[in-house]
Design a protein around this motif. Structure first.
Motif, PDB file in Angstrom:
ATOM      1  N   ALA A   1       1.111  -1.272  -0.343  1.00 32.79           N
ATOM      2  CA  ALA A   1       0.146   0.027   0.182  1.00 32.79           C
ATOM      3  C   ALA A   1       0.930   1.731   0.053  1.00 32.79           C
ATOM      4  N   PHE A   2       2.220   1.639   0.759  1.00 37.53           N
ATOM      5  CA  PHE A   2       2.541   2.277   1.145  1.00 37.53           C
ATOM      6  C   PHE A   2       3.394   3.425  -0.147  1.00 37.53           C
ATOM      7  N   ASN A   3       4.472   2.280  -0.226  1.00 37.57           N
ATOM      8  CA  ASN A   3       4.884   2.498  -1.863  1.00 37.57           C
ATOM      9  C   ASN A   3       4.522   2.315  -3.259  1.00 37.57           C
ATOM     10  N   ALA A   4       2.484   1.755  -3.171  1.00 43.19           N
ATOM     11  CA  ALA A   4       1.900   2.303  -3.885  1.00 43.19           C
ATOM     12  C   ALA A   4       1.311   3.752  -4.603  1.00 43.19           C
ATOM     13  N   ALA A   5       0.666   3.575  -2.940  1.00 45.09           N
ATOM     14  CA  ALA A   5       0.147   5.124  -2.879  1.00 45.09           C
ATOM     15  C   ALA A   5       0.355   6.119  -2.134  1.00 45.09           C
ATOM     16  N   PHE A   6       1.307   6.249  -1.249  1.00 47.89           N
ATOM     17  CA  PHE A   6       2.009   7.308  -0.475  1.00 47.89           C
ATOM     18  C   PHE A   6       2.794   7.693  -1.156  1.00 47.89           C
ATOM     19  N   VAL A   7       3.748   6.913  -2.429  1.00 45.80           N
ATOM     20  CA  VAL A   7       5.130   7.621  -2.787  1.00 45.80           C
ATOM     21  C   VAL A   7       4.793   8.556  -3.905  1.00 45.80           C
ATOM     22  N   PRO A   8       4.301   7.877  -4.652  1.00 48.84           N
ATOM     23  CA  PRO A   8       3.575   9.063  -5.929  1.00 48.84           C
ATOM     24  C   PRO A   8       3.134  10.302  -5.204  1.00 48.84           C
ATOM     25  N   LEU A   9       1.716  10.152  -4.411  1.00 48.79           N
ATOM     26  CA  LEU A   9       1.409  11.269  -3.687  1.00 48.79           C
ATOM     27  C   LEU A   9       2.451  11.877  -2.906  1.00 48.79           C
ATOM     28  N   PHE A  10       3.467  11.302  -1.969  1.00 44.99           N
ATOM     29  CA  PHE A  10       4.583  12.985  -1.429  1.00 44.99           C
ATOM     30  C   PHE A  10       5.735  13.170  -2.889  1.00 44.99           C
ATOM     31  N   SER A  11       6.309  12.059  -3.619  1.00 48.21           N
ATOM     32  CA  SER A  11       6.817  13.003  -4.884  1.00 48.21           C
ATOM     33  C   SER A  11       6.042  13.848  -5.706  1.00 48.21           C
TER      34      SER A  11
ATOM     35  N   GLY B   1       6.936   2.580   9.959  1.00 46.87           N
ATOM     36  CA  GLY B   1       8.176   2.335   9.483  1.00 46.87           C
ATOM     37  C   GLY B   1       8.570   2.417   7.917  1.00 46.87           C
ATOM     38  N   ALA B   2       7.526   1.780   7.250  1.00 46.72           N
ATOM     39  CA  ALA B   2       6.830   1.905   5.802  1.00 46.72           C
ATOM     40  C   ALA B   2       6.762   3.008   5.274  1.00 46.72           C
ATOM     41  N   MET B   3       6.083   3.851   5.897  1.00 45.63           N
ATOM     42  CA  MET B   3       5.294   4.664   5.896  1.00 45.63           C
ATOM     43  C   MET B   3       6.806   5.902   5.873  1.00 45.63           C
ATOM     44  N   MET B   4       7.285   5.784   6.107  1.00 45.58           N
ATOM     45  CA  MET B   4       8.886   6.741   5.906  1.00 45.58           C
ATOM     46  C   MET B   4      10.126   6.450   5.683  1.00 45.58           C
ATOM     47  N   ALA B   5       9.780   4.576   5.482  1.00 48.56           N
ATOM     48  CA  ALA B   5      10.990   4.073   3.841  1.00 48.56           C
ATOM     49  C   ALA B   5      10.284   4.554   2.727  1.00 48.56           C
ATOM     50  N   GLY B   6       9.010   4.734   2.955  1.00 50.95           N
ATOM     51  CA  GLY B   6       8.314   5.568   1.938  1.00 50.95           C
ATOM     52  C   GLY B   6       9.016   6.929   1.190  1.00 50.95           C
ATOM     53  N   MET B   7       9.311   7.309   2.607  1.00 47.31           N
ATOM     54  CA  MET B   7       9.153   8.767   1.716  1.00 47.31           C
ATOM     55  C   MET B   7      10.906   8.699   1.307  1.00 47.31           C
ATOM     56  N   LEU B   8      11.631   8.135   2.844  1.00 42.43           N
ATOM     57  CA  LEU B   8      13.181   8.303   1.788  1.00 42.43           C
ATOM     58  C   LEU B   8      13.201   7.579   0.673  1.00 42.43           C
ATOM     59  N   ASN B   9      12.859   6.654   0.160  1.00 40.38           N
ATOM     60  CA  ASN B   9      12.685   6.116  -1.434  1.00 40.38           C
ATOM     61  C   ASN B   9      11.993   7.486  -2.020  1.00 40.38           C
ATOM     62  N   SER B  10      11.395   7.876  -2.128  1.00 39.89           N
ATOM     63  CA  SER B  10      10.770   9.448  -2.294  1.00 39.89           C
ATOM     64  C   SER B  10      11.635  10.276  -2.780  1.00 39.89           C
ATOM     65  N   LEU B  11      12.551  10.055  -1.975  1.00 39.34           N
ATOM     66  CA  LEU B  11      13.784  11.526  -1.735  1.00 39.34           C
ATOM     67  C   LEU B  11      15.183  10.736  -2.086  1.00 39.34           C
ATOM     68  N   ARG B  12      14.953   9.828  -2.532  1.00 40.08           N
ATOM     69  CA  ARG B  12      16.263   8.380  -3.827  1.00 40.08           C
ATOM     70  C   ARG B  12      17.264   8.054  -1.797  1.00 40.08           C
ATOM     71  N   ARG B  13      16.579   8.352  -1.384  1.00 41.77           N
ATOM     72  CA  ARG B  13      17.393   7.419   0.125  1.00 41.77           C
ATOM     73  C   ARG B  13      16.957   6.207   0.539  1.00 41.77           C
ATOM     74  N   TYR B  14      17.669   5.572   0.056  1.00 45.05           N
ATOM     75  CA  TYR B  14      17.307   3.822  -0.214  1.00 45.05           C
ATOM     76  C   TYR B  14      17.702   3.143   0.654  1.00 45.05           C
ATOM     77  N   PHE B  15      19.081   3.417   1.763  1.00 46.45           N
ATOM     78  CA  PHE B  15      19.771   2.117   2.020  1.00 46.45           C
ATOM     79  C   PHE B  15      19.322   2.620   3.315  1.00 46.45           C
ATOM     80  N   ALA B  16      18.580   2.960   3.969  1.00 48.70           N
ATOM     81  CA  ALA B  16      18.239   2.889   5.936  1.00 48.70           C
ATOM     82  C   ALA B  16      16.715   2.573   6.209  1.00 48.70           C
ATOM     83  N   ALA B  17      16.183   2.620   4.284  1.00 47.99           N
ATOM     84  CA  ALA B  17      14.704   1.042   4.205  1.00 47.99           C
ATOM     85  C   ALA B  17      15.515  -0.092   4.353  1.00 47.99           C
ATOM     86  N   ALA B  18      16.149  -0.024   3.703  1.00 48.84           N
ATOM     87  CA  ALA B  18      16.487  -1.685   2.781  1.00 48.84           C
ATOM     88  C   ALA B  18      17.334  -2.065   4.188  1.00 48.84           C
TER      89      ALA B  18
END
Length: 526
Positions: A59-69, A145-162
Motif C-alpha cells: 500500500a505505501f510504496n504504491a499509494a503514498f510514494v506517488p502522492l508524496f513525490s 516505518g513503511a510510511m517513513m521508508a516510502g518518504m526516504l525512497n521518494s527522496l532517493r535515500r534507499y539504504f536505511a529503509a533497506a
C-alpha cells in the motif's frame, strides 16, 4: 545515479537481511524442526507479517510514494512534510484502534482465520493465540516505518529503509543462540522469538525515523483529520494493499488450509524463506526503485523514459530470476539438506516435503517477481483498482486450487496453488498494460527473453546432472562442510555456465545493460 545502482543499494540491504534470515531459519529448524511449537510460531507470525508486507511492500510504496513525490514537486519539502504529518496522525490512530481490536479478538481470529486446523490439537491452539497476541503490535511499528521508508525512497535515500529489516533477523538469531547455549525447551524458544519480533519492530522504526530526520523532515503528530490528500491516499491505498500483498494474502490462505495437517505450516515457512531470497533481492528492490522513478517520468510527461524504465526493469528481473528458478527446481533437495537438516528437523524427516515445496515455488518465482515489476505501471498512474481486481481473481484461483490439491498432495499442493495464482496474476497485469498502450513493444527485450529462458533451461540440466555426479558429497551422511563446499561449487559452476550462455547467445550484453539501466532515455544520471 543509474537504476542498476539504485537496485543494488536496495538489494544489498535486502540480501543481508535474507542471508541472516537463512541463518535464523537454520537455528530455528535445529531447535524446533517442524514440530508443534514451530507450527504455532510460524502461524502466529504469519498474521502480523502479512500486514507488514501489505504495508511495507504494497500500500505505501504504491499509494503514498506517488502522492508524496507529487507534493515534493509541487510544494517542496514543506508541503511534503505537512502531507506526511497528516498521514501519520490518521495512520497511527487507525493502527492503534486496529491493534486493540485484534488483541481482544485474537482467539477467534486464530480459530477461524489464521489456523483453524489447530483448534483440535491440545496446546497448539493456545500457544498460537499467545504468540500472536505478543507479536501483533509489531504491525504498528512496521506500518509507521513503511510510511517513513516510502518518504526516504521518494527522496532517493534507499539504504536505511533497506537495512532496517536486518535487525529483525539479528535479534531473533540472538534469541535462538541464547536458547541453544542455555539449553532452553521449545516453549521458551517460542516465547523468546515472539518478544524478539516485537523488539525488532521498535528498533526498525527507530532506524527509519532517524533517517527521515537526517533527510531534513521532522514529523510531528497532528490530530487525525481527513484532508483531501489523506482521502486520496486511502482511496488508493486499500486496493493497493490488496494488490501489492497478493503473494502474502495467498500465503496466509495457504497457512490456514495447511493448519489441518501436522508440520505443513512450518514446512511451507521453511521453503518460503529460501525462495524469498531471489524474490526479495530482485523483485522487492525493483518495485521499490521503479515506482518513484516511473512516477517522476509520468508526472513530467516523458513517456519514452517511462517505457524505457519498465522494459529495462523487466529485462533485469528476468536475467536474475530465471536462473534462480531453474536452480530451485533442480537442486531443491541438496539446498534444504544443507540449510536445515540437523537437530529436530532431521529427526522429523522433513527434507523431502520441504524440498518438494521449494521446487514448486521455484516454478512460480518469475511470476512473483514480474508482478512486482508490472504493478508500478498501474500505481504510478494512480490506478490501483485494476490490479486489485486481478489480485482478487488470483486469490480465487489460489483457494480453489489449494482446496482441490491439499487432500491428495498435502503442503506441496498449496505451493502449486500459489504458483498457478502467481502466473495468472502476472499474465493479466501484462495483458492489460499492453492493451492500454502502457507497455510498448521493445524489440531488444523480445529477442532476449527466449535466449534467457534457453540459458536457464540448459543451466538447470547442468545442475541436475551435476547434483547426481556430486551425490556422495551432497548426501545426508556427508559432513556439513563437505555438503557446503559441494553445493557451493556446483552452484558457482552453474552460475558461470548460465552467464556464459546468456552472453554467448545474446540474452544479455554487459555494455548494453550498463547503458540501458541508466535513468532516462539518453542515459543521463539522476
Amino acid at each position: 545515479m543509474s537504476l542498476v545502482k539504485k537496485f543494488a543499494t536496495v538489494a544489498s540491504g535486502t540480501l543481508m537481511s535474507r542471508i541472516l534470515g537463512f541463518t535464523r531459519e537454520m537455528f530455528m529448524a535445529a531447535a524446533l524442526g517442524t514440530g508443534p511449537i514451530a507450527d504455532a510460531f510460524n502461524a502466529a507470525f504469519q498474521f502480523p507479517n502479512t500486514f507488514r508486507r501489505l504495508f511495507a511492500e504494497g500500500a505505501f510504496n504504491a499509494a503514498f510514494v506517488p502522492l508524496f513525490s507529487k507534493e515534493i514537486e509541487a510544494n517542496g519539502t514543506d508541503g511534503a512534510k505537512r502531507f506526511s504529518e497528516e498521514v501519520f496522525g490518521v495512520l497511527f490512530t487507525t493502527l492503534l484502534a486496529l491493534t486493540i481490536a485484534m488483541e481482544l479478538a485474537m482467539p477467534l481470529i486464530v480459530r477461524y482465520a489464521v489456523a483453524p486446523g489447530f483448534a483440535d490439537t491440545p496446546g497448539k491452539f493456545e500457544m498460537t493465540v499467545r504468540l500472536a497476541t505478543i507479536m501483533f503490535p509489531y504491525l504498528i511499528c512496521m506500518s509507521l516505518g513503511a510510511m517513513m521508508a516510502g518518504m526516504l525512497n521518494s527522496l532517493r535515500r534507499y539504504f536505511a529503509a533497506a537495512i532496517a529489516p536486518v535487525f529483525l533477523n539479528i535479534i531473533l538469531i540472538g534469541v535462538l543462540a541464547y536458547a541453544w547455549y542455555t539449553h532452553q525447551d521449545a516453549h521458551y524458544v517460542g516465547y523468546g522469538l515472539a518478544w524478539g519480533v516485537l523488539a525488532a519492530g521498535i528498533v526498525q522504526l527507530a532506524i527509519v525515523w532517524i533517517a527521515v530526520r537526517h533527510a531534513g523532515i521532522r514529523i510531528g503528530f497532528r490530530r487525525p483529520h481527513m484532508t483531501p490528500a489523506v482521502k486520496r491516499l486511502l482511496i488508493l491505498a486499500l486496493p493497493a494493499a490488496i494488490t501489492g500483498g497478493i503473494t502474502q494474502i495467498n500465503q496466509l490462505i495457504g497457512t490456514a488450509i495447511a493448519s489441518g495437517q501436522n508440520s505443513a505450516v512450518s514446512s511451507l515457512a521453511y521453503a518460503d524463506r529460501v525462495y524469498q531470497l531471489p524474490l526479495g533481492v530482485v523483485g522487492v528492490a525493483v518495485a521499490i526503485v521503479l515506482l518513484p522513478e516511473l512516477s517522476r517520468a509520468l508526472k513530467s510527461g516523458n513517456m519514452v523514459e517511462a517505457a524505457h524504465l519498465q522494459n529495462r526493469s523487466v529485462e533485469f528481473t528476468l536475467f536474475m530470476t530465471l536462473p534462480a528458478a531453474a536452480a530451485l527446481l533442480t537442486i531443491s533437495e541438496p539446498i534444504v539438506r544443507l540449510l536445515y537438516e540437523r537437530g529436530a528437523f532431521a529427526a522429523n524427516n522433513s527434507t523431502p516435503t520441504v524440498a518438494a515445496i521449494l521446487a514448486i515455488f521455484g516454478i512460480g518465482l518469475p511470476a512473483f517477481v514480474l508482478i512486482k515489476a508490472f504493478t508500478p505501471g498501474y500505481f504510478a498512474r494512480e490506478d490501483t483498482k485494476t490490479p486489485m481486481i486481478f489480485a482478487a481473481i488470483s486469490v480465487v484461483v489460489n483457494v480453489a486450487t489449494a482446496l482441490t490439491l491439499f487432500p491428495s498432495m498435502g503442503a506441496p499442493g498449496i505451493a502449486v496453488a500459489s504458483a498457478v495464482a502467481g502466473w495468472v496474476n502476472a499474465l493479466m497485469l501484462l495483458g492489460v498494460l499492453i492493451r492500454r498502450g502502457h507497455w510498448g513493444r521493445d524489440m531488444p527485450l523480445m529477442k532476449r527473453i527466449p535466449r534467457l529462458v534457453l540459458s536457464s533451461v540448459l543451466m538447470g540440466a547442468f545442475l541436475h546432472f551435476g547434483a547426481i555426479w556430486c551425490g556422495p558429497w551432497l548426501a545426508s551422511s556427508a559432513h556439513l562442510l563437505t555438503k557446503a563446499a559441494a553445493l557451493g561449487a556446483l552452484s558457482g559452476c552453474g552460475a558461470v555456465f548460465y552467464f556464459a550462455l546468456a552472453f554467448a547467445t545474446g540474452g544479455a550484453d554487459l555494455g548494453m545493460m550498463r547503458r540501458n539501466m541508466r535513468r532516462g532515455p539518453a542515459g543521463s544520471k539522476a
